[in-house]
Scaffold this active site. Structure first.
Site, PDB file in Angstrom:
ATOM      1  N   GLU A   1       0.858  -1.226   0.060  1.00 17.40           N
ATOM      2  CA  GLU A   1      -0.067  -0.052   0.003  1.00 17.40           C
ATOM      3  C   GLU A   1       0.889   1.156  -0.081  1.00 17.40           C
ATOM      4  O   GLU A   1       1.777   1.278   0.782  1.00 17.40           O
ATOM      5  CB  GLU A   1      -0.822   0.262   1.328  1.00 17.40           C
ATOM      6  CG  GLU A   1      -2.022  -1.030   1.299  1.00 17.40           C
ATOM      7  CD  GLU A   1      -2.729  -0.819   2.805  1.00 17.40           C
ATOM      8  OE1 GLU A   1      -2.562  -0.030   3.297  1.00 17.40           O
ATOM      9  OE2 GLU A   1      -3.438  -1.927   2.971  1.00 17.40           O
TER      10      GLU A   1
ATOM     11  N   ASP B   1      -4.351   8.974  10.969  1.00 20.19           N
ATOM     12  CA  ASP B   1      -3.017   8.659  10.999  1.00 20.19           C
ATOM     13  C   ASP B   1      -2.504   8.783  12.576  1.00 20.19           C
ATOM     14  O   ASP B   1      -2.751  10.038  12.870  1.00 20.19           O
ATOM     15  CB  ASP B   1      -2.126   8.821  10.025  1.00 20.19           C
ATOM     16  CG  ASP B   1      -2.757   8.008   8.587  1.00 20.19           C
ATOM     17  OD1 ASP B   1      -2.463   6.802   8.494  1.00 20.19           O
ATOM     18  OD2 ASP B   1      -3.010   8.827   7.769  1.00 20.19           O
TER      19      ASP B   1
END
Length: 244
Positions: A34, A45
């Site tokens: 990814e 995140d």
């Protein structure tokens, strides 16, 4: 054999390192990668990947630049390449144009965590199918079984089960959520199941892949790219330590 999927952010440590990292991931034995598209507000995140996004943007990484890099190695990279990012930059680029560029650049699928499933079905699913791109939805420990089945029905490629509802790389979260992993393993899913968030080492990998088809490692790998001067050899060693 359980599959390892490695995430990293494009454009770090330096702008032109993306393609070398792709080759390292493939040559070290991971089965999928990814690639994070840097964004100025990566809300899902944790601090490590936020730092990676900031550095990549500072280095001059853009979606257009990433497509150039991907296209340059598309004949060398044989494992699936998935782009992961947020919907706003994709919409700014133009969704169909983005999908066309993905197709031209050897990308096999997308993960866009903030794209609502209803919007996906209504506006984007047919475009993805037109360009033969897979799409992956995420589920969490709080996702009901009914919704897991719904998101699985919309997904192609794999279903991404995050091990906790926190941000990526949260040190306080354990991957050993037995009840959750057991629940997922008992659902008749259409797609392979990959577990992500908080997987840092071989032990974590082995725990989650007892109940899943594979695991995704992001923060621990990105940290090597950010912190280690000899990140090339350290990256190889890290991947080997998980799967060899």
């Amino acid at each position: 054999m359980k599959k390892l999927n490695i995430y990293f952010t494009a454009g770090i440590p330096k702008l032109e390192d993306t393609t070398e990292i792709m080759k390292i991931i493939q040559d070290s034995g991971a089965k999928m990668m990814e690639i994070g598209m840097p964004y100025s507000d990566p809300v899902a995140d944790g601090p490590v990947i936020q730092k990676a996004h900031e550095l990549a943007l500072k280095n001059g990484m853009s979606i257009e630049k990433l497509f150039e890099q991907l296209k340059s190695v598309k004949d060398e990279i044989k494992i699936p390449v998935i782009l992961m990012g947020y919907i706003n930059p994709v919409l700014s680029f133009g969704f169909e144009e983005f999908c066309k560029k993905c197709s031209d650049s050897g990308v096999s699928g997308l993960i866009i965590p903030d794209l609502p499933p209803v919007e996906f079905e209504k506006n984007y699913q047919k475009i993805l199918e037109k360009y033969n791109l897979k799409f992956t939805f995420l589920v969490t420990p709080e996702t009901s079984e009914e919704r897991i089945k719904y998101l699985d029905s919309l997904s192609s490629g794999f279903l991404y089960a995050v091990s906790s509802s926190s941000t990526t790389g949260n040190e306080n979260k354990t991957v050993n959520n037995e009840d959750y992993l057991q629940k997922l393993s008992e659902i008749d899913l259409k797609n392979p199941l990959f577990i992500g968030f908080g997987i840092k080492n071989r032990n974590d990998f082995e725990i989650v892949t007892k109940k899943a088809d594979g695991a995704i490692i992001g923060t621990a790998f990105v940290n090597i790219l950010l912190e280690q001067k000899d990140w090339k050899s350290k990256s190889v060693d890290f991947i080997h330590s998980i799967i060899n």
